[in-house]
Design a protein around this motif. Structure first.
Motif, PDB file in Angstrom:
ATOM      1  N   GLU A 480       0.832  -1.236   0.059  1.00 50.74           N
ATOM      2  CA  GLU A 480      -0.004   0.054   0.142  1.00 50.74           C
ATOM      3  C   GLU A 480       0.890   1.355   0.063  1.00 50.74           C
ATOM      4  OE1 GLU A 480      -3.512   1.933  -0.553  1.00 50.74           O
ATOM      5  OE2 GLU A 480      -3.288  -0.195  -0.214  1.00 50.74           O
ATOM      6  N   ASP A 481       1.025   1.859  -1.075  1.00 52.98           N
ATOM      7  CA  ASP A 481       1.969   3.082  -1.161  1.00 52.98           C
ATOM      8  C   ASP A 481       1.476   3.905   0.009  1.00 52.98           C
ATOM      9  OD1 ASP A 481       3.728   4.567  -2.700  1.00 52.98           O
ATOM     10  OD2 ASP A 481       2.057   5.689  -3.845  1.00 52.98           O
ATOM     11  N   GLU A 482       2.967   4.364   0.494  1.00 50.26           N
ATOM     12  CA  GLU A 482       3.166   5.222   1.504  1.00 50.26           C
ATOM     13  C   GLU A 482       2.766   4.585   2.915  1.00 50.26           C
ATOM     14  OE1 GLU A 482       2.121   8.993   0.767  1.00 50.26           O
ATOM     15  OE2 GLU A 482       3.792   9.406  -0.916  1.00 50.26           O
ATOM     16  N   GLN A 483       2.485   3.299   2.773  1.00 49.90           N
ATOM     17  CA  GLN A 483       1.673   2.872   4.123  1.00 49.90           C
ATOM     18  C   GLN A 483       2.365   1.383   4.667  1.00 49.90           C
ATOM     19  OE1 GLN A 483      -2.456   2.753   4.708  1.00 49.90           O
ATOM     20  NE2 GLN A 483      -2.859   4.264   2.809  1.00 49.90           N
ATOM     21  N   TYR A 484       2.628   0.422   3.832  1.00 49.92           N
ATOM     22  CA  TYR A 484       2.974  -0.713   4.316  1.00 49.92           C
ATOM     23  C   TYR A 484       3.589  -1.716   2.937  1.00 49.92           C
ATOM     24  CZ  TYR A 484      -1.458  -3.024   3.369  1.00 49.92           C
ATOM     25  OH  TYR A 484      -2.433  -3.122   2.910  1.00 49.92           O
ATOM     26  N   PHE A 485       4.393  -2.798   3.554  1.00 59.35           N
ATOM     27  CA  PHE A 485       4.774  -3.506   2.342  1.00 59.35           C
ATOM     28  C   PHE A 485       4.924  -4.975   2.983  1.00 59.35           C
ATOM     29  CE2 PHE A 485       8.898  -5.440   0.386  1.00 59.35           C
ATOM     30  CZ  PHE A 485       8.396  -5.877  -0.450  1.00 59.35           C
ATOM     31  N   GLU A 486       4.446  -6.051   2.401  1.00 54.71           N
ATOM     32  CA  GLU A 486       4.633  -7.148   3.001  1.00 54.71           C
ATOM     33  C   GLU A 486       4.836  -8.449   2.037  1.00 54.71           C
ATOM     34  OE1 GLU A 486       0.630  -8.308   4.371  1.00 54.71           O
ATOM     35  OE2 GLU A 486       0.185  -6.650   5.696  1.00 54.71           O
ATOM     36  N   VAL A 487       5.794  -9.238   2.712  1.00 55.15           N
ATOM     37  CA  VAL A 487       6.216 -10.482   1.793  1.00 55.15           C
ATOM     38  C   VAL A 487       6.286 -11.684   2.538  1.00 55.15           C
ATOM     39  CG1 VAL A 487       8.128  -9.077   0.615  1.00 55.15           C
ATOM     40  CG2 VAL A 487       8.677 -10.119   2.766  1.00 55.15           C
ATOM     41  N   THR A 488       6.091 -12.587   1.834  1.00 53.41           N
ATOM     42  CA  THR A 488       5.964 -14.065   2.491  1.00 53.41           C
ATOM     43  C   THR A 488       6.871 -15.007   1.902  1.00 53.41           C
ATOM     44  OG1 THR A 488       4.243 -14.484   0.798  1.00 53.41           O
ATOM     45  CG2 THR A 488       3.301 -13.747   2.962  1.00 53.41           C
ATOM     46  N   LYS A 489       7.081 -16.087   2.757  1.00 50.84           N
ATOM     47  CA  LYS A 489       8.248 -16.923   2.371  1.00 50.84           C
ATOM     48  C   LYS A 489       7.670 -17.588   1.127  1.00 50.84           C
ATOM     49  CE  LYS A 489      11.137 -20.420   4.258  1.00 50.84           C
ATOM     50  NZ  LYS A 489      11.311 -21.278   5.743  1.00 50.84           N
ATOM     51  N   PHE A 490       8.888 -17.954   0.149  1.00 50.57           N
ATOM     52  CA  PHE A 490       8.497 -18.702  -1.049  1.00 50.57           C
ATOM     53  C   PHE A 490       8.562 -20.163  -0.784  1.00 50.57           C
ATOM     54  CE2 PHE A 490      10.212 -19.610  -5.521  1.00 50.57           C
ATOM     55  CZ  PHE A 490       9.137 -19.896  -6.063  1.00 50.57           C
ATOM     56  N   ASP A 491       7.634 -20.783  -0.948  1.00 47.29           N
ATOM     57  CA  ASP A 491       7.713 -22.257  -0.791  1.00 47.29           C
ATOM     58  C   ASP A 491       8.747 -22.961  -1.439  1.00 47.29           C
ATOM     59  OD1 ASP A 491       5.704 -22.046   1.277  1.00 47.29           O
ATOM     60  OD2 ASP A 491       4.176 -22.528  -0.164  1.00 47.29           O
ATOM     61  N   ASP A 492       8.957 -22.580  -2.789  1.00 45.17           N
ATOM     62  CA  ASP A 492       9.959 -23.507  -3.599  1.00 45.17           C
ATOM     63  C   ASP A 492      11.495 -22.527  -3.588  1.00 45.17           C
ATOM     64  OD1 ASP A 492       8.122 -25.411  -4.002  1.00 45.17           O
ATOM     65  OD2 ASP A 492       7.092 -24.212  -5.533  1.00 45.17           O
ATOM     66  N   TYR A 493      11.846 -22.089  -2.734  1.00 45.32           N
ATOM     67  CA  TYR A 493      13.209 -21.400  -2.756  1.00 45.32           C
ATOM     68  C   TYR A 493      14.003 -22.418  -2.857  1.00 45.32           C
ATOM     69  CZ  TYR A 493      16.890 -18.321  -1.307  1.00 45.32           C
ATOM     70  OH  TYR A 493      18.260 -17.502  -1.326  1.00 45.32           O
ATOM     71  N   TRP A 494      14.946 -21.883  -3.913  1.00 46.66           N
ATOM     72  CA  TRP A 494      16.118 -22.953  -4.466  1.00 46.66           C
ATOM     73  C   TRP A 494      16.975 -23.592  -3.643  1.00 46.66           C
ATOM     74  CZ3 TRP A 494      21.083 -21.991  -5.246  1.00 46.66           C
ATOM     75  CH2 TRP A 494      21.619 -20.505  -4.922  1.00 46.66           C
ATOM     76  N   VAL A 495      17.366 -22.677  -2.783  1.00 50.40           N
ATOM     77  CA  VAL A 495      18.464 -23.117  -1.793  1.00 50.40           C
ATOM     78  C   VAL A 495      17.912 -24.217  -0.937  1.00 50.40           C
ATOM     79  CG1 VAL A 495      20.114 -22.505   0.222  1.00 50.40           C
ATOM     80  CG2 VAL A 495      19.710 -20.901  -1.853  1.00 50.40           C
TER      81      VAL A 495
END
Length: 659
Positions: A480-495
């Protein structure tokens, strides 16, 4: 890249009583002697009269700074008051909201205004980032030559310290060349670096395993998962952090953090501010990674090697060059990325410019004309967030996407061409031998070729309907511009899929070290105001933040509920002089103002000790390849940077007498 902070625009008058109090400590810091600067002002010219002549003095000077960073505003006000105390200047401090300010000072036309901007820059482990970014003519209007510095002799000095077989193979010679650069800058004084930052973050005791990365943009990406340092952060709300180790690791949970500015862009090569890079670090990765000492490790590249080095200069590309007209501003008139401009061409003497364009650069490299040839063997089975597999096509497309971007001057000062060898092998060529090639050639975050093929350059942003797609351990969730940013763990992360020991031949850490980050997600609240962000941390609304006003750090440090993490950084603050506007074309005026900067007082009284005065332009983390002897360099250059109003007035009298 410019350091963060945001606020509202206003124009401030100086609180003289407060500033006079804080400047007192610096007044005792004298200059033992710099007699070699007496008298001759070189070929400089000015446009004024004597000290009593209203034609030049008192000189009206406007200093500019971003409004929200209270430490930086106080720093500028302190310098402004120090200037006014001489009677030679009448100063005004103008402040701007962060994004407005960045756009303002990076506009190529800014150099014509005659203003003194103050901004923060995040350097690297390479010494060039403490001189080139501010002063090389190729960075005018980019990051961060703000006032149009264009000195061919200086360009040559900086290039000679970085480029050529001799310096790429001899660190001692490289250090000698950089010593010449620092001395030249001390004499010409195009910019004044005030101090090197102590990067700080504050966490509550629910955060375990956190340690400070020396560049703010990497705070989260380093802490969430960095096997090159066995660094992993986790969240445990049932026990307080302290002497935690891997045996105490807890998986899961969501960390709530506080960002000090809005995320201006999610498009890696088309942005340069710290906060944007910080956000991008969750989702994108590079071909290589770095540890706390600057050592380089293969990452998306499983391995890499130097195939060949040739002793060539940029004249070697003449037969591959195209001819184009000059623009009115004296630049090559082409919409394509100029990889190399013929060193002997200039708009004052030549009707047209000879330039090497991308297709011709690739042809030259394939024909065997190049300075260095690096080969990168990609990890197989690396999956983008959209399910695509990482291949050489993505790497090539990323570099093409970076052409004419914000980062293009820092990419195509070394990169000649990028060529796909096979599905998992990429060749990157340097224009000429480059002592910093190992770090600089693979410097871009790798994007998804299918995505960037479908969008306009610079539009990789959810505000434009384009969700960022990378290979990183976290994927975009919400913004949400100028309010918040969210990320979630990627289930298929290569490492995580491969296992850290299998993915990285160089990993020799504990068997208990996890194969990927253990935190489920991050919610980053955008809170530009330092005091509001500090209050949110105190009230338990966020778990971690950075860049707080230094006046609050001692309180957090004294509390059992919080931990202050700090390390000297490659970050630094500087003001820059409008060298193309009279009377700032007279270096004696610039030297005089530099002697009016109370560096020690800034660190002691504005930063409360959270920083180090910049007696030279070189921080600790870049000293290894940036000088032959840091103690000797400081002995030589520190006198030119000491607070010394008496010497400043001598220089100002010389300027007045000659005009």
């Amino acid at each position: 890249m410019p350091s963060r902070h945001e606020g509202s625009g206003d124009s401030r008058t100086i609180n003289r009583r407060n500033v006079l109090t804080t400047i007192g400590a610096a007044g005792a810091v004298g200059l033992a002697g710099c007699g070699d600067q007496e008298g001759d002002g070189g070929d400089d010219t000015g446009s004024g009269g004597s000290g009593e002549d209203d034609e030049l003095f008192p000189l009206q000077v406007q200093l500019e700074v971003n409004a929200d960073n209270s430490d930086r505003v106080q720093l500028v006000e302190l310098i402004a008051e120090s200037m006014e105390q001489t009677g030679y200047f009448e100063t005004e401090v103008e402040t701007y909201e962060w994004n407005t300010y960045v756009g303002r000072v990076l506009d190529p036309e800014y150099q014509n205004n005659g203003f003194l901007p103050c901004i923060g820059l995040s350097g690297t482990f390479n010494p060039e980032s403490f001189c080139n970014a501010l002063h090389h003519s190729s960075n005018v209007g980019a990051c961060c030559n703000l006032n149009g510095i264009n000195d061919p002799e200086l360009d040559e000095l900086m290039d000679s310290a970085r480029y050529g077989v001799d310096v790429s193979e001899d660190d001692q010679l490289r250090g000698e060349r950089y010593d010449e650069v620092w001395n030249y800058l001390a004499e010409e004084r195009y910019s004044s670096i005030t101090h090197f930052d102590l990067a700080t973050s504050v966490t509550n005791t629910d955060i375990h395993g956190f340690q400070m990365w020396p560049f703010n943009e990497g705070i989260f990406s380093f802490n969430m998962f960095a096997p090159q340092e066995e660094q992993i952060m986790w969240l445990d709300r049932d026990s307080a952090s302290g002497d935690s180790d891997l045996s105490d690791l807890v998986e899961g949970g969501t960390v709530v953090g506080g960002l000090g500015a809005n995320i201006d862009s999610f498009d890696p090569p088309h942005s340069s501010d710290t906060t944007s890079t910080m956000a991008q670090g969750f989702m994108f990765e590079g071909l290589t990674a770095t540890d706390l000492e600057g050592n380089i490790y293969p990452w998306l590249a499983e391995s890499y090697e130097v195939v060949d080095v040739q002793d060539v200069d940029r004249l070697a590309y003449a037969d591959y060059m195209s001819t184009v007209d000059w623009t009115e501003e004296g630049a090559a008139d082409t919409d394509e990325q100029v990889i190399v401009q013929h060193p002997e061409d200039n708009p004052d003497d030549d009707d047209q410019a000879r330039v090497l364009l991308p297709d011709d650069a690739l042809e030259a490299a394939q024909d065997g004309t190049y300075g260095m040839h690096y080969r990168y063997h990609l990890q197989e089975g690396v999956e983008f967030h959209n399910g695509d597999e990482l291949t050489a096509e993505d790497v090539v497309a990323t570099y093409e996407y970076a052409e004419n971007s914000v980062l293009a001057p820092q990419t195509y000062d070394s990169v000649l061409a990028v060529d796909e060898v096979d599905e998992y092998t990429v060749d990157i060529y340097a224009q000429i031998p480059d002592a910093e090639a190992e770090r600089e050639l693979p410097g871009l975050l790798i994007l998804n070729a299918n995505q960037i093929d479908e969008i306009e350059k610079g539009s990789l942003d959810p505000r434009e309907g384009n969700i960022p797609i990378g290979t990183g351990p976290y994927e975009f969730s919400e913004f949400e511009d100028e309010q918040y940013f969210e990320v979630t763990k990627f289930d298929d992360y290569w490492v995580e899929q491969q296992g850290v020991a299998e993915a990285f031949d160089w990993f020799d850490g504990s068997d208990a070290f996890p194969d990927g980050p253990v935190i489920d997600g991050f919610e980053l609240e955008i809170v530009p105001d330092d005091s509001t962000r500090s209050g949110a941390l105190q009230n338990g609304e966020i778990d971690v933040t950075y860049g707080l006003n230094t006046a609050t750090l001692d309180d957090f440090d004294a509390s059992e509920d919080f931990i202050v993490h700090g390390v000297e950084t490659g970050g630094y603050e500087y003001i820059q002089y409008p060298v193309n506007v009279e009377p700032f074309d007279d270096r004696r005026l610039r030297q005089a103002i530099n002697h009016l900067i109370p560096r020690q007082s800034i660190v002691d009284n504005v930063l409360n000790g959270y920083g180090r005065p910049a007696w030279t332009d070189l921080p600790e983390l870049a000293q290894g390849s940036g000088t032959t002897d840091i103690d000797a360099l400081e002995d030589e250059i520190r006198p030119t940077n000491e607070y010394d109003p008496e010497r400043a007035e001598e220089l100002l009298e010389q300027v007045a007498a000659d005009n």
